[in-house]
Design an enzyme around this catalytic site. Structure first.
Site, PDB file in Angstrom:
ATOM      1  N   HIS A  54     118.787 -18.096 -77.713  1.00 25.54           N
ATOM      2  CA  HIS A  54     118.112 -17.660 -78.929  1.00 25.54           C
ATOM      3  C   HIS A  54     116.841 -18.434 -79.229  1.00 25.54           C
ATOM      4  O   HIS A  54     115.926 -17.909 -79.865  1.00 25.54           O
ATOM      5  CB  HIS A  54     119.089 -17.693 -80.102  1.00 25.54           C
ATOM      6  N   GLU A  79     126.706  -2.975 -75.372  1.00 27.66           N
ATOM      7  CA  GLU A  79     126.465  -4.246 -74.689  1.00 27.66           C
ATOM      8  C   GLU A  79     127.702  -4.771 -73.962  1.00 27.66           C
ATOM      9  O   GLU A  79     127.645  -5.795 -73.292  1.00 27.66           O
ATOM     10  CB  GLU A  79     125.949  -5.295 -75.685  1.00 27.66           C
ATOM     11  N   ASP A  92     122.942  -8.783 -73.324  1.00 30.90           N
ATOM     12  CA  ASP A  92     124.379  -9.017 -73.201  1.00 30.90           C
ATOM     13  C   ASP A  92     125.013  -8.099 -72.166  1.00 30.90           C
ATOM     14  O   ASP A  92     125.915  -8.510 -71.436  1.00 30.90           O
ATOM     15  CB  ASP A  92     125.072  -8.841 -74.552  1.00 30.90           C
ATOM     16  N   CYS A 116     117.174  -2.461 -77.020  1.00 35.58           N
ATOM     17  CA  CYS A 116     116.554  -3.573 -77.746  1.00 35.58           C
ATOM     18  C   CYS A 116     116.705  -4.892 -77.003  1.00 35.58           C
ATOM     19  O   CYS A 116     116.706  -5.962 -77.606  1.00 35.58           O
ATOM     20  CB  CYS A 116     117.112  -3.686 -79.157  1.00 35.58           C
TER      21      CYS A 116
END
Length: 768
Positions: free
Chosen positions: A364, A605, A629, A676
């Site tokens: 992240h 995902e 993911d 995304c």
């Protein structure tokens, strides 16, 4: 053997430099194996030759003077074959190479094993014996292999430390020392390294001389006094709850803090000209070595007490140290693990690059760095962090490399790349208000992934048509408690207003895995396969209901909210979530809010969802693939683990096949599907996704202009033919090369990572 190996690794880990580490290795291995010779040859990257770096048994004068070509002699044979070679009569072997300066003519038995770290041969560990002695047996060979495997990382780290200091293995000056990691955020940064250390980690304290001896002594004495008071305070508080023998443990701590014990030795080190933290590190590690080598189990366990005391003292020393941290105009932040809080400490406009030992391109912090447009390199597992403080660094976020103390030619080469990137960005600004449409009229929506309000202006200035993924966990992560409904409502309203009337897709709270809340810890052995995403919020409906209520109220008068559910693997999870959303919707309407029922979608995902697209689509309004993911789960690769980061590849055939299937199945039941993940922000990846039929692509704002420019310049049929070609290939690297080549041939090579010629050549080009 296990205890010998453990003590050997501990000693080597505590060595001050590479030479000391190698001397420990040859001495301890010779003794442990009861052999006459133990030597270490390291492969010098500068000359690609094996150099005798340490020996016990051969003539010491030959150290650093004897060298062999990459494939020369038995040492070269061990390295090139990457496996042990065990010979009873080495001189009779056709590859035997004799060096008279070593005095090795006396020895006939030979056992050599390669020292390998991350697939790279670092050197060869050799033991030798006279003709009259025994041949090395299988157990001895296995022991030596174990030793080399255990020590490879230590040697790599020590070798890197020397390289950053500007010296090769032979002591010659080196330039343009590079380290390879994982690209975190694209771009190039040139600046000064500022190392931020985790609190109280003795292993990361750098060796540093000081002339302010009295000041360092005062700092240390203050730390000792503070720790004494801490221990006495705890002892007094627990006195009524402990028996006398347990209370005596605190007396042991206090005795170790007396002037005649550990503090006295640290003071002596400081008086020798070593700063307080470095002196403490040396003394504590020396104590640990001595205690761990003792046979008495009780005394061995005292290592825990010594290490704890060391951390306590270091913590107090660092309290004053952190206050003096200064950030130069072009700061490259370096840490064992970069955190969002560290980014916030750097004054605005001064952060130009990031270097993190831990993490990967999809951690992240890397995603945040891409949103901020800060070039980043992650996963530099062998880099000696403490050597980078104050050094000029180049961060190549395209290739995942950093350079320490670069030459003028290399600096000029990368400065030209920086200038080219800035010019390209300025040239793309004209596309901001133009639609993302192919030359044959196929339209695809370009959205952004956000989590911070700071992303909004950049997103709007780059022409974003909405938000494809708003990470609602960000407001949760910056608090020391769950945010209230009103606080959440304010966060969400800002995003909805900024993009109205365009859609804003808000993902419900997605914690777990690599996203943690300090006030809601989730401790699991395998967090990515554990309690995360929708699994957490359905188990805690009080969190889910408050969040959905805040979203709905924030959308009043705007009606551009879309809600997305993360980590869906079962139809029942969708149905349960929809039930709660409808319940909140009716409650909020009854409270008098004039709102519309938002569209609800699911994130694809988890591999299980790939095979339930039709069933999922029948229950929701849209689908959106979280390709980061999904790639991780399909390839069984932890995206935050630098040891396997090279296996994570968005162009893997299995990933592309899954993406094709998802788009086809969603459209077969008439539902729109977007994506995304980071693949959408790559110009080549965006072309393939558009060819697959994805209706929207969501990415970080910095990638949007390049993607729009490429899509607006080609026709969809061209992209479909490219997709059909790459789906026949079976290597992710070949697929990526094929896509890049097609883009270059189409005239868009400037949007890809720069192709490096020699730095000197580019410097000459810049000069003309």
């Amino acid at each position: 053997m296990l205890s010998i190996l453990r003590s050997l690794v501990q000693e080597v880990n505590s060595a001050r430099d590479l030479n000391e580490a190698l001397d420990i290795i040859v001495s301890r291995v010779q003794k442990a194996m009861n052999t006459e010779v133990c030597s270490v040859y390291l492969l010098d990257p500068a000359s690609n030759r094996y150099i005798l770096m340490a020996t016990e048994g051969l003539y010491k004068d030959s150290v650093s003077k004897v060298s062999l070509a990459y494939s020369e002699g038995l040492v070269g044979l061990v390295g090139s074959r990457e496996e042990p070679i065990n010979l009873e009569d080495a001189p009779s072997h056709p590859r035997y190479r004799y060096f008279p300066e070593t005095g090795e003519e006396r020895f006939r038995s030979f056992l050599g094993v390669p020292i390998i770290h991350h697939r790279r041969v670092l050197g060869v560990l050799v033991v030798q014996q006279r003709e009259s002695s025994r041949c090395f047996d299988e157990g001895e060979e296995a022991f030596l292999v174990t030793v080399s495997a255990q020590l490879a990382g230590v040697i790599a780290h020590s070798e890197a430390t020397g390289a950053i200091s500007g010296l090769s293995l032979t002591g010659e000056e080196t330039q343009d020392v590079s380290f390879n990691g994982v690209p975190g955020a694209p771009g190039v940064a040139i600046g000064t390294g500022v190392v931020v250390y985790p609190v109280a980690d003795l292993d990361l304290v750098p060796e540093k001389p000081t002339e302010e001896i009295e000041q360092e002594l005062a700092l240390f004495q203050s730390a000792v006094q503070a720790v004494r008071e801490d221990i006495e305070r705890v002892a007094n508080r627990l006195a009524s709850q402990l028996r006398p023998e347990e209370q005596a443990l605190f007396d042991v701590y206090l005795r170790m803090l007396s002037d005649e014990a550990l503090p006295g030795e640290v003071v002596n080190k400081i008086r020798e000209g070593i700063w307080a933290q470095g002196a403490l590190k040396q003394v504590v590690q020396q104590y640990i070595r001595h205690f761990e080598m003792m046979d008495d189990h009780y005394l061995q366990e005292r290592v825990v007490d010594i290490r704890d005391l060391g951390r306590r003292l270091l913590s107090h020393l660092q309290e004053g140290e952190q206050k003096h941290l200064e950030y130069p105009e072009h700061t490259i932040l370096v840490s064992d693990e970069i955190t969002p809080a560290m980014l916030g400490e750097v004054p605005k406009g001064q952060l130009v690059g990031l270097v993190s030992v831990k993490g990967s391109s999809n951690s992240h912090v890397a995603i945040l760095a891409r949103a901020m447009g800060v070039p980043t390199v992650m996963g530099l597992v062998d880099i000696p962090v403490n050597q980078l403080d104050g050094r000029e660094l180049i961060v190549d976020g395209f290739e995942g490399q950093i350079f320490a103390s670069p030459s003028a030619d290399l600096r000029a080469f990368y400065q030209a790349i920086c200038d080219e990137e800035n010019e390209l960005i300025r040239g793309l600004e004209a596309l901001r208000d133009k639609p993302c449409e192919t030359t044959d009229g196929h339209r695809v929506a370009l959205l952004v992934n956000t989590g911070l309000m700071t992303d909004v202006l950049r997103s709007l200035s780059h022409g974003a048509e909405g938000i494809g993924l708003y990470r609602t966990e960000v407001p949760f992560m910056i608090k020391d408690r769950f945010p209230s409904e009103q606080e959440q409502r304010e966060y969400y309203r800002e995003q909805l207003e900024a993009f109205a009337p365009n859609p804003v897709t808000m993902r419900t709270l997605d914690i777990g895995g690599d996203k943690a809340l300090t006030y809601f810890p989730i401790q699991e052995e395998n967090p990515f396969l554990g309690w995360r995403g929708i699994r957490v919020t359905l188990d805690h409906p009080e969190i889910f209901l408050v969040q959905v209520r805040a979203m709905l109220k924030a959308s009043e008068g705007l009606n551009n909210l879309q809600i997305m559910l993360p980590m869906i693997s079962n139809i029942s999870e969708v149905e349960e979530s929809l039930h709660l959303i409808y319940r909140v919707y009716h409650e909020v309407r009854e409270e008098g809010y004039d709102i519309h029922m938002p569209k609800v979608g699911v994130m694809v995902e988890v591999p299980a969802a790939v095979y339930q697209i039709r069933e999922l689509a029948e229950r929701v309004d849209f689908l959106s693939v979280g390709s980061n993911d999904l790639t991780q789960y399909l390839l069984a690769v932890d995206r935050n683990n630098p040891r396997v980061a090279q296996l994570y590849h968005s162009y893997h055939p299995a990933v592309l096949q899954a993406l094709v299937r998802i788009a086809q199945d969603a459209h077969s039941v008439g539902k729109p599907v977007g994506i995304c993940g980071e693949l959408a922000g790559d110009p080549g990846g965006a072309l393939l996704l558009m060819a697959m039929g994805y209706d929207s692509l969501s990415m970080n704002a910095a990638s949007l202009p390049k993607v729009k420019s490429v899509i607006r310049s080609i026709d969809r049929e061209w992209a479909i033919r490219l997709l059909e070609d790459v789906l026949l290939l079976d290597s992710p690297h070949v697929i990526k090369s094929c896509v890049d080549l097609a883009i270059r041939n189409a005239g868009f090579g400037r949007y890809l990572r720069p192709v490096k010629s020699s730095p000197a050549a580019l410097a000459d080009q810049a000069a003309t």
